[in-house]
Scaffold this motif. Structure first.
Motif, PDB file in Angstrom:
ATOM      1  N   UNK A 243      17.305 -46.692 -62.766  1.00 33.67           N
ATOM      2  CA  UNK A 243      16.366 -46.448 -63.813  1.00 33.67           C
ATOM      3  C   UNK A 243      15.505 -47.664 -64.074  1.00 33.67           C
ATOM      4  N   UNK A 244      16.046 -48.829 -63.909  1.00 38.61           N
ATOM      5  CA  UNK A 244      15.322 -50.047 -64.260  1.00 38.61           C
ATOM      6  C   UNK A 244      14.002 -50.231 -63.550  1.00 38.61           C
ATOM      7  N   UNK A 245      13.903 -49.775 -62.313  1.00 38.48           N
ATOM      8  CA  UNK A 245      12.681 -49.967 -61.548  1.00 38.48           C
ATOM      9  C   UNK A 245      11.601 -48.936 -61.802  1.00 38.48           C
ATOM     10  N   UNK A 246      11.838 -47.984 -62.705  1.00 43.74           N
ATOM     11  CA  UNK A 246      10.863 -46.914 -62.943  1.00 43.74           C
ATOM     12  C   UNK A 246       9.539 -47.456 -63.478  1.00 43.74           C
ATOM     13  N   UNK A 247       9.581 -48.273 -64.501  1.00 44.99           N
ATOM     14  CA  UNK A 247       8.344 -48.789 -65.101  1.00 44.99           C
ATOM     15  C   UNK A 247       7.566 -49.654 -64.110  1.00 44.99           C
ATOM     16  N   UNK A 248       8.178 -50.653 -63.475  1.00 45.34           N
ATOM     17  CA  UNK A 248       7.394 -51.448 -62.521  1.00 45.34           C
ATOM     18  C   UNK A 248       6.954 -50.647 -61.291  1.00 45.34           C
ATOM     19  N   UNK A 249       7.719 -49.645 -60.872  1.00 55.53           N
ATOM     20  CA  UNK A 249       7.314 -48.837 -59.716  1.00 55.53           C
ATOM     21  C   UNK A 249       6.071 -48.011 -60.030  1.00 55.53           C
ATOM     22  N   UNK A 250       6.015 -47.433 -61.220  1.00 55.66           N
ATOM     23  CA  UNK A 250       4.819 -46.687 -61.627  1.00 55.66           C
ATOM     24  C   UNK A 250       3.628 -47.636 -61.731  1.00 55.66           C
ATOM     25  N   UNK A 251       3.864 -48.817 -62.267  1.00 48.98           N
ATOM     26  CA  UNK A 251       2.816 -49.839 -62.357  1.00 48.98           C
ATOM     27  C   UNK A 251       2.278 -50.173 -60.963  1.00 48.98           C
ATOM     28  N   UNK A 252       3.170 -50.398 -60.007  1.00 50.15           N
ATOM     29  CA  UNK A 252       2.755 -50.707 -58.632  1.00 50.15           C
ATOM     30  C   UNK A 252       2.020 -49.534 -58.006  1.00 50.15           C
ATOM     31  N   UNK A 253       2.513 -48.336 -58.225  1.00 48.33           N
ATOM     32  CA  UNK A 253       1.884 -47.134 -57.685  1.00 48.33           C
ATOM     33  C   UNK A 253       0.443 -46.992 -58.169  1.00 48.33           C
ATOM     34  N   UNK A 254       0.240 -47.177 -59.451  1.00 47.10           N
ATOM     35  CA  UNK A 254      -1.110 -47.078 -60.005  1.00 47.10           C
ATOM     36  C   UNK A 254      -2.001 -48.198 -59.483  1.00 47.10           C
TER      37      UNK A 254
ATOM     38  N   UNK B 144       9.821 -41.539 -43.369  1.00 45.16           N
ATOM     39  CA  UNK B 144       9.579 -41.173 -41.977  1.00 45.16           C
ATOM     40  C   UNK B 144       9.523 -42.420 -41.106  1.00 45.16           C
ATOM     41  N   UNK B 145       9.903 -42.263 -39.853  1.00 45.17           N
ATOM     42  CA  UNK B 145       9.890 -43.399 -38.934  1.00 45.17           C
ATOM     43  C   UNK B 145       8.468 -43.968 -38.864  1.00 45.17           C
ATOM     44  N   UNK B 146       8.340 -45.268 -39.050  1.00 45.31           N
ATOM     45  CA  UNK B 146       7.053 -45.952 -39.006  1.00 45.31           C
ATOM     46  C   UNK B 146       6.423 -46.169 -40.368  1.00 45.31           C
ATOM     47  N   UNK B 147       6.938 -45.517 -41.419  1.00 46.23           N
ATOM     48  CA  UNK B 147       6.385 -45.714 -42.764  1.00 46.23           C
ATOM     49  C   UNK B 147       6.594 -47.159 -43.213  1.00 46.23           C
ATOM     50  N   UNK B 148       5.592 -47.691 -43.900  1.00 46.99           N
ATOM     51  CA  UNK B 148       5.707 -49.019 -44.508  1.00 46.99           C
ATOM     52  C   UNK B 148       5.861 -48.829 -46.005  1.00 46.99           C
ATOM     53  N   UNK B 149       6.944 -49.348 -46.552  1.00 50.08           N
ATOM     54  CA  UNK B 149       7.356 -49.054 -47.919  1.00 50.08           C
ATOM     55  C   UNK B 149       7.429 -50.331 -48.751  1.00 50.08           C
ATOM     56  N   UNK B 150       7.104 -50.201 -50.029  1.00 52.34           N
ATOM     57  CA  UNK B 150       7.342 -51.251 -51.010  1.00 52.34           C
ATOM     58  C   UNK B 150       8.460 -50.775 -51.927  1.00 52.34           C
ATOM     59  N   UNK B 151       9.589 -51.481 -51.936  1.00 52.12           N
ATOM     60  CA  UNK B 151      10.699 -51.174 -52.836  1.00 52.12           C
ATOM     61  C   UNK B 151      10.515 -52.004 -54.105  1.00 52.12           C
ATOM     62  N   UNK B 152      10.634 -51.348 -55.258  1.00 56.76           N
ATOM     63  CA  UNK B 152      10.422 -52.022 -56.541  1.00 56.76           C
ATOM     64  C   UNK B 152      11.639 -51.817 -57.438  1.00 56.76           C
ATOM     65  N   UNK B 153      12.086 -52.908 -58.059  1.00 56.67           N
ATOM     66  CA  UNK B 153      13.147 -52.838 -59.062  1.00 56.67           C
ATOM     67  C   UNK B 153      12.769 -53.766 -60.210  1.00 56.67           C
ATOM     68  N   UNK B 154      13.502 -53.654 -61.306  1.00 60.74           N
ATOM     69  CA  UNK B 154      13.190 -54.498 -62.458  1.00 60.74           C
ATOM     70  C   UNK B 154      13.714 -55.914 -62.302  1.00 60.74           C
TER      71      UNK B 154
END
Length: 182
Positions: free
Chosen positions: A31-42, A75-85
């Motif tokens: 749950x902790x990463x929800x706020x910063x993940x939405x921030x990063x997404x936007x 998916x194979x080849x996706x580049x991802x940003x993992x975000x946590x609080x």
């Protein structure tokens, strides 16, 4: 010692995540990463997906870490940003990293708002906004309740703490080392 994190940390986080503009999407650790993940997404104008990672069961008893309820395509080849609080022991972020890297075949980027281990984060390529002492309690502004309210709030040192009110975005260090406000 408690460290109160101000709302302005999100503005700094938006600036920080712009280095990851080439990612396909953001994965927030609930749950902790929800706020910063939405921030990063936007900020990046990328979709956000979720993963749950927890060491506690419904009754609050600590167990080994489990990663579940992943809704990201991975998916194979996706580049991802993992975000946590917060980066405290590193266990959560490492477990999610292993899962994402295993599925995509690529090492994901990682970003947190707060770290208690800045040298370790730097060595592992984990971006962060604020470094705090390792033995402090970190309180995020969205963890408060309505003005004057008291709640059991999650503190990032294990356990709970009774606190009242909300932490405004304008609170700053007031000289009280027991309740440091960044």
């Amino acid at each position: 010692m408690k460290v109160f994190i101000p709302w302005s940390v999100l503005n700094s986080f938006k600036a920080l995540v712009h280095q990851f503009e080439e990612v396909d999407y953001v994965v927030g650790v609930l749950r902790g990463g929800a706020v910063p993940a939405v921030c990063a997404s936007h900020s990046l104008e990328k979709p956000v997906y979720w993963v749950e990672a927890s060491s506690y069961d419904e009754s609050g008893i600590r167990h080994s870490l489990s990663v579940s309820n992943v809704n990201a395509p991975l998916l194979f080849g996706d580049l991802v940003l993992i975000v946590d609080d917060i980066y405290d022991t590193g266990t959560t972020l490492e477990a999610v990293l292993d899962m994402v890297a295993g599925a995509t075949g690529r090492v994901p980027y990682r970003a947190v708002l707060v770290t208690k281990r800045p040298v370790e984060c730097a060595e592992k390529g984990i971006s962060f906004v604020i470094a705090t002492p390792p033995d402090c309690w970190v309180v995020f502004p969205w963890e408060g309740k309505a003005e004057g309210g008291v709640k059991d709030e999650k503190v990032h040192r294990g356990g709970t703490s009774k606190v009242g009110g909300v932490i405004s975005p304008r609170e700053v260090f007031d000289g009280d080392l027991e309740n440091l406000r960044l």
